[in-house]
Design a protein around this motif. Structure first.
Motif, PDB file in Angstrom:
ATOM      1  N   GLU A  35       0.805  -1.224   0.000  1.00 16.62           N
ATOM      2  CA  GLU A  35       0.000   0.000   0.000  1.00 16.62           C
ATOM      3  C   GLU A  35       0.837   1.272   0.000  1.00 16.62           C
ATOM      4  O   GLU A  35       0.306   2.369  -0.216  1.00 16.62           O
ATOM      5  CB  GLU A  35      -0.946   0.004   1.206  1.00 16.62           C
ATOM      6  CG  GLU A  35      -2.008  -1.084   1.135  1.00 16.62           C
ATOM      7  CD  GLU A  35      -2.994  -0.998   2.272  1.00 16.62           C
ATOM      8  OE1 GLU A  35      -2.782  -0.164   3.179  1.00 16.62           O
ATOM      9  OE2 GLU A  35      -3.973  -1.773   2.256  1.00 16.62           O
ATOM     10  N   ARG A  36       2.139   1.150   0.224  1.00 18.62           N
ATOM     11  CA  ARG A  36       3.012   2.318   0.189  1.00 18.62           C
ATOM     12  C   ARG A  36       3.390   2.734  -1.227  1.00 18.62           C
ATOM     13  O   ARG A  36       3.993   3.800  -1.424  1.00 18.62           O
ATOM     14  CB  ARG A  36       4.294   2.034   0.990  1.00 18.62           C
ATOM     15  CG  ARG A  36       4.069   1.799   2.471  1.00 18.62           C
ATOM     16  CD  ARG A  36       5.340   1.314   3.147  1.00 18.62           C
ATOM     17  NE  ARG A  36       5.684  -0.049   2.746  1.00 18.62           N
ATOM     18  CZ  ARG A  36       6.756  -0.717   3.179  1.00 18.62           C
ATOM     19  NH1 ARG A  36       7.599  -0.122   4.023  1.00 18.62           N
ATOM     20  NH2 ARG A  36       6.992  -1.949   2.777  1.00 18.62           N
ATOM     21  N   VAL A  37       3.036   1.926  -2.218  1.00 21.07           N
ATOM     22  CA  VAL A  37       3.526   2.109  -3.575  1.00 21.07           C
ATOM     23  C   VAL A  37       2.415   2.592  -4.511  1.00 21.07           C
ATOM     24  O   VAL A  37       1.326   2.026  -4.546  1.00 21.07           O
ATOM     25  CB  VAL A  37       4.111   0.799  -4.123  1.00 21.07           C
ATOM     26  CG1 VAL A  37       4.589   0.973  -5.570  1.00 21.07           C
ATOM     27  CG2 VAL A  37       5.261   0.324  -3.240  1.00 21.07           C
ATOM     28  N   THR A  38       2.713   3.640  -5.269  1.00 23.07           N
ATOM     29  CA  THR A  38       1.865   4.066  -6.380  1.00 23.07           C
ATOM     30  C   THR A  38       2.380   3.394  -7.642  1.00 23.07           C
ATOM     31  O   THR A  38       3.585   3.406  -7.918  1.00 23.07           O
ATOM     32  CB  THR A  38       1.903   5.591  -6.555  1.00 23.07           C
ATOM     33  OG1 THR A  38       1.416   6.211  -5.354  1.00 23.07           O
ATOM     34  CG2 THR A  38       1.031   6.023  -7.721  1.00 23.07           C
ATOM     35  N   VAL A  39       1.468   2.817  -8.408  1.00 21.12           N
ATOM     36  CA  VAL A  39       1.840   1.969  -9.537  1.00 21.12           C
ATOM     37  C   VAL A  39       1.546   2.677 -10.853  1.00 21.12           C
ATOM     38  O   VAL A  39       0.396   3.003 -11.152  1.00 21.12           O
ATOM     39  CB  VAL A  39       1.064   0.631  -9.475  1.00 21.12           C
ATOM     40  CG1 VAL A  39       1.452  -0.267 -10.642  1.00 21.12           C
ATOM     41  CG2 VAL A  39       1.319  -0.073  -8.153  1.00 21.12           C
ATOM     42  N   GLU A  40       2.593   2.947 -11.638  1.00 17.20           N
ATOM     43  CA  GLU A  40       2.391   3.500 -12.973  1.00 17.20           C
ATOM     44  C   GLU A  40       1.834   2.434 -13.907  1.00 17.20           C
ATOM     45  O   GLU A  40       2.245   1.268 -13.860  1.00 17.20           O
ATOM     46  CB  GLU A  40       3.715   3.982 -13.579  1.00 17.20           C
ATOM     47  CG  GLU A  40       4.320   5.216 -12.972  1.00 17.20           C
ATOM     48  CD  GLU A  40       5.567   5.644 -13.723  1.00 17.20           C
ATOM     49  OE1 GLU A  40       6.114   6.706 -13.382  1.00 17.20           O
ATOM     50  OE2 GLU A  40       6.003   4.921 -14.653  1.00 17.20           O
ATOM     51  N   LEU A  41       0.931   2.853 -14.797  1.00 18.03           N
ATOM     52  CA  LEU A  41       0.356   1.940 -15.781  1.00 18.03           C
ATOM     53  C   LEU A  41       0.259   2.655 -17.117  1.00 18.03           C
ATOM     54  O   LEU A  41      -0.381   3.706 -17.219  1.00 18.03           O
ATOM     55  CB  LEU A  41      -1.031   1.470 -15.328  1.00 18.03           C
ATOM     56  CG  LEU A  41      -1.795   0.548 -16.283  1.00 18.03           C
ATOM     57  CD1 LEU A  41      -1.062  -0.786 -16.462  1.00 18.03           C
ATOM     58  CD2 LEU A  41      -3.218   0.305 -15.780  1.00 18.03           C
ATOM     59  N   ILE A  42       0.916   2.089 -18.146  1.00 17.46           N
ATOM     60  CA  ILE A  42       0.790   2.617 -19.510  1.00 17.46           C
ATOM     61  C   ILE A  42      -0.429   1.953 -20.135  1.00 17.46           C
ATOM     62  O   ILE A  42      -0.396   0.769 -20.469  1.00 17.46           O
ATOM     63  CB  ILE A  42       2.037   2.323 -20.359  1.00 17.46           C
ATOM     64  CG1 ILE A  42       3.302   2.837 -19.685  1.00 17.46           C
ATOM     65  CG2 ILE A  42       1.885   2.947 -21.743  1.00 17.46           C
ATOM     66  CD1 ILE A  42       4.576   2.418 -20.399  1.00 17.46           C
ATOM     67  N   LEU A  43      -1.503   2.709 -20.305  1.00 15.97           N
ATOM     68  CA  LEU A  43      -2.754   2.125 -20.773  1.00 15.97           C
ATOM     69  C   LEU A  43      -3.032   2.554 -22.213  1.00 15.97           C
ATOM     70  O   LEU A  43      -3.998   3.260 -22.513  1.00 15.97           O
ATOM     71  CB  LEU A  43      -3.897   2.538 -19.837  1.00 15.97           C
ATOM     72  CG  LEU A  43      -5.153   1.668 -19.883  1.00 15.97           C
ATOM     73  CD1 LEU A  43      -4.818   0.196 -19.693  1.00 15.97           C
ATOM     74  CD2 LEU A  43      -6.162   2.111 -18.844  1.00 15.97           C
ATOM     75  N   ASP A  44      -2.136   2.114 -23.110  1.00 16.71           N
ATOM     76  CA  ASP A  44      -2.315   2.378 -24.543  1.00 16.71           C
ATOM     77  C   ASP A  44      -2.801   1.139 -25.287  1.00 16.71           C
ATOM     78  O   ASP A  44      -2.927   1.161 -26.512  1.00 16.71           O
ATOM     79  CB  ASP A  44      -1.021   2.885 -25.167  1.00 16.71           C
ATOM     80  CG  ASP A  44       0.125   1.868 -25.067  1.00 16.71           C
ATOM     81  OD1 ASP A  44      -0.017   0.861 -24.341  1.00 16.71           O
ATOM     82  OD2 ASP A  44       1.170   2.094 -25.705  1.00 16.71           O
ATOM     83  N   ASN A  45      -3.061   0.053 -24.557  1.00 15.76           N
ATOM     84  CA  ASN A  45      -3.493  -1.229 -25.103  1.00 15.76           C
ATOM     85  C   ASN A  45      -2.431  -1.873 -25.989  1.00 15.76           C
ATOM     86  O   ASN A  45      -2.729  -2.785 -26.762  1.00 15.76           O
ATOM     87  CB  ASN A  45      -4.819  -1.104 -25.857  1.00 15.76           C
ATOM     88  CG  ASN A  45      -5.968  -0.719 -24.948  1.00 15.76           C
ATOM     89  OD1 ASN A  45      -5.923  -0.967 -23.740  1.00 15.76           O
ATOM     90  ND2 ASN A  45      -7.002  -0.095 -25.501  1.00 15.76           N
ATOM     91  N   VAL A  46      -1.193  -1.414 -25.858  1.00 14.69           N
ATOM     92  CA  VAL A  46      -0.042  -2.030 -26.517  1.00 14.69           C
ATOM     93  C   VAL A  46       0.922  -2.546 -25.456  1.00 14.69           C
ATOM     94  O   VAL A  46       1.315  -3.715 -25.480  1.00 14.69           O
ATOM     95  CB  VAL A  46       0.679  -1.026 -27.446  1.00 14.69           C
ATOM     96  CG1 VAL A  46       1.958  -1.640 -28.008  1.00 14.69           C
ATOM     97  CG2 VAL A  46      -0.239  -0.584 -28.568  1.00 14.69           C
TER      98      VAL A  46
END
Length: 380
Positions: free
Chosen positions: A238-249
């Motif tokens: 819960e201490r971590v913010t998670v980056e997500l590349i949401l380009d569907n690639v």
């Protein structure tokens, strides 16, 4: 500059705490009030949005370029063109991202971007390399990667004049945990990424002060049920913010949905990892010193075929979250605004609240950006 008062009525406003139905009052380039539509008739310009969504200006904390320019070029005019391109499309705050380079070039690049930070055009500087794993280098030149060095980090801080906001580190490298501690003590966010780290080593990095996962799944040791690696560690903490590349690639929607399910929207930061080709179309470009070919909007290294960066602008990721994953509009918007802003300690951006700068988006029914306000003024 004197700004005339503007009131947006009939709006569904995404705030940090929920959805305000009513109107937004803008004065002097800032949000003066959030009121019900039944309040007294305001002075100045009044515009009825007919129930449209009003979102905070989006915040991209992982982006390398756009509109034919790249932040690693250390060209202030080109970097400013990238900022303005994104701003016109709804990204009102950006952190300029660099890739692995020589020590001398890195200092030069940081110093150039610091000028734009001083001018208020960029919200900070992000260094994705060079302290990352060769085996997970992605679109970084493996010959430019090196072990973490606190002296080199100190040189970045000096060149950045307080504007270095985040660095990515592979925690299994020699000296990595010491560097993460040094970053945390200096007020710089340490992110775990481009890594072969085990589950246990990833948690050691978080214990040392790392608080962000660099584009989860990508350039990481894969998830296994007996060898969970960094993905499970970062998603589960819960201490971590998670980056997500949401380009569907970069990430299949099925895997992207698991990120929201595991971390919750309040810990997912939508990012683009976009490159110079964004906004231009197919062709050949460069990322750092590496050649990239874009075909059908998909960017890959010419030499290896590895996925390079994306070519989307952040509002596209918001739409993909809503349309493809079933994430609610308020949650998807926050994942592209207040969540990344909070993760990097960017004060006063990515939030619709009284006193904040009036950086706002009006979203059409299909969630495309119908209008952008920056400091209360329309962006054309």
């Amino acid at each position: 500059m004197v700004h005339d008062p503007v009131t947006l009525t009939g709006a569904r406003v995404v705030t940090p705490d929920g959805v305000h139905r009513g109107r937004v009052r803008i004065e002097g380039g800032r949000i003066a009030a959030l009121e019900p539509d039944s309040a007294d008739t305001p002075s100045g310009e009044v515009r009825d949005l007919g129930g449209a969504w009003v979102a905070p200006g989006l915040v991209d904390v992982h982006v390398h370029g756009g509109a034919g320019h790249a932040f690693p070029d250390a060209d202030p005019e080109g970097a400013l063109a990238t900022v303005r391109f994104n701003r016109s499309r709804g990204v009102t705050s950006m952190v300029g991202g660099l890739v692995a380079a020589t020590p001398e070039d890195t200092v030069r690049q940081v110093a150039a971007l610091a000028e734009l930070c001083d001018a208020g055009e960029l919200a900070g500087i992000y260094l994705e390399g060079p302290f990352i794993a060769r085996s997970r280098c992605g679109a970084h030149d493996p010959d430019l990667l090196r072990d973490p060095d606190t002296a080199e980090f100190d040189a970045w801080l000096k060149a950045g004049r307080g504007h270095v906001r985040m660095i990515t580190v592979a925690p299994e490298l020699p000296g990595a945990l010491d560097l993460i501690r040094a970053a945390a003590s200096s007020g710089v966010v340490a992110a775990v990424g481009h890594t072969e780290a085990s589950y246990e080593t990833a948690l050691e990095a978080v214990d040392a002060g790392a608080t962000v996962a660099t584009h989860i799944y990508n350039a990481m040791r894969p998830l296994g049920h007996r060898d969970p690696g960094p993905i499970a560690a970062l998603l589960g903490d819960e201490r971590v913010t998670v980056e997500l590349i949401l380009d569907n690639v970069h990430v299949h929607p099925g895997a992207a949905g698991l990120v929201f399910a595991a971390a919750g929207a309040e810990r997912v930061a939508l990012v683009t990892d976009a490159m110079s080709a964004t906004g231009l179309g197919d062709g050949e470009y460069t990322l750092g010193d590496l050649r990239v070919r874009v075909s059908g909007g998909e960017a890959r290294l010419v030499e290896t075929g590895a996925i390079a960066s994306s070519t989307i602008v952040l509002p596209r990721a918001v739409r993909n979250a809503v349309e493809g994953l079933g994430v609610g509009v308020p949650e998807a918007v926050r994942s592209a605004s207040s969540v990344p802003a909070a993760a990097l300690g960017l004060a006063g951006v990515g939030r619709v609240e009284v006193g904040a700068p009036a950086d706002l988006l009006v979203l059409a029914d299909d969630l495309s950006v119908a209008e952008v306000l920056y400091r209360g003024e329309r962006v054309e």
